[in-house]
Scaffold this active site. Sequence first.
Site, PDB file in Angstrom:
ATOM      1  N   GLN A  35      32.849  50.364  15.951  1.00  0.00           N
ATOM      2  CA  GLN A  35      32.303  51.603  16.510  1.00  0.00           C
ATOM      3  C   GLN A  35      33.085  52.826  16.009  1.00  0.00           C
ATOM      4  OE1 GLN A  35      32.088  51.204  20.778  1.00  0.00           O
ATOM      5  NE2 GLN A  35      30.996  49.267  20.636  1.00  0.00           N
ATOM      6  N   CYS A  36      33.412  52.807  14.745  1.00  0.00           N
ATOM      7  CA  CYS A  36      34.220  53.850  14.122  1.00  0.00           C
ATOM      8  C   CYS A  36      33.365  54.613  13.121  1.00  0.00           C
ATOM      9  CB  CYS A  36      35.406  53.171  13.408  1.00  0.00           C
ATOM     10  SG  CYS A  36      36.466  54.269  12.461  1.00  0.00           S
ATOM     11  N   GLY A  37      33.724  55.847  12.862  1.00  0.00           N
ATOM     12  CA  GLY A  37      33.021  56.617  11.848  1.00  0.00           C
ATOM     13  C   GLY A  37      33.142  56.002  10.464  1.00  0.00           C
TER      14      GLY A  37
END
Length: 159
Positions: A35-37
Site C-alpha cells: 500500500q505504498c506509492g
Amino acid sequence: MTELFTLPLVLGDGRPTTLEAWRGQVLLVVNTASQCGFTPQYEGLQALQRDFGPRGFSVLAFPCNQFRGQEPGSDAEIAAFCTSRFAVSFPVFAKVEVNGPGAHPLFQALKAAQPGLLGTRAIKWNFSKFLIARDGRVVARFAPTTRPEALRGAIEPLL
C-alpha cells in the site's frame, strides 16, 4: 561480514530457508509494501526477473510494515496480492522488520555492508534495494525512488 547465505529466512508460505538456495545468483533484495506509492515498482521488479532470471538473477522481496503501516496484511494476503496484481514469479518472504532492534539479521548485514547516504544505516522507506553479487558481496544500495529499470546497467555486468 556476516555470511549472508547462512542467515535463517522464512518464505511467505512459512517454510524456513536460507539464501543458500540462491547461492551463485545475482540477487536484488528489496523491502516491499503493498500500500505504498512505490508499490507499482513490483511491475519493474518482475520485468527484471523475467529478463535476467534465466541468466542467474533473482529478485527477493521482503515485505515490511514499518513505514506508515503500508504492509498490514498477513503473509498469505501479501503473496496473493503480489501474484494477482503483478504476477510476480520471484520469492516473496514472510514479513520482516528492516530497522530498529527487531531488524532482521539479513537487513542488519545489508545495511552494514552498504550504508546509505552520508553513512546512515537506516532504511528510509519501502522499496530500498540491495544488489548482491554471485559470491555474496553486497555491491550496491539503491534508494526507494530508484526505479527497477534503472538498475539494469548495474545488474548486467554481474551476470
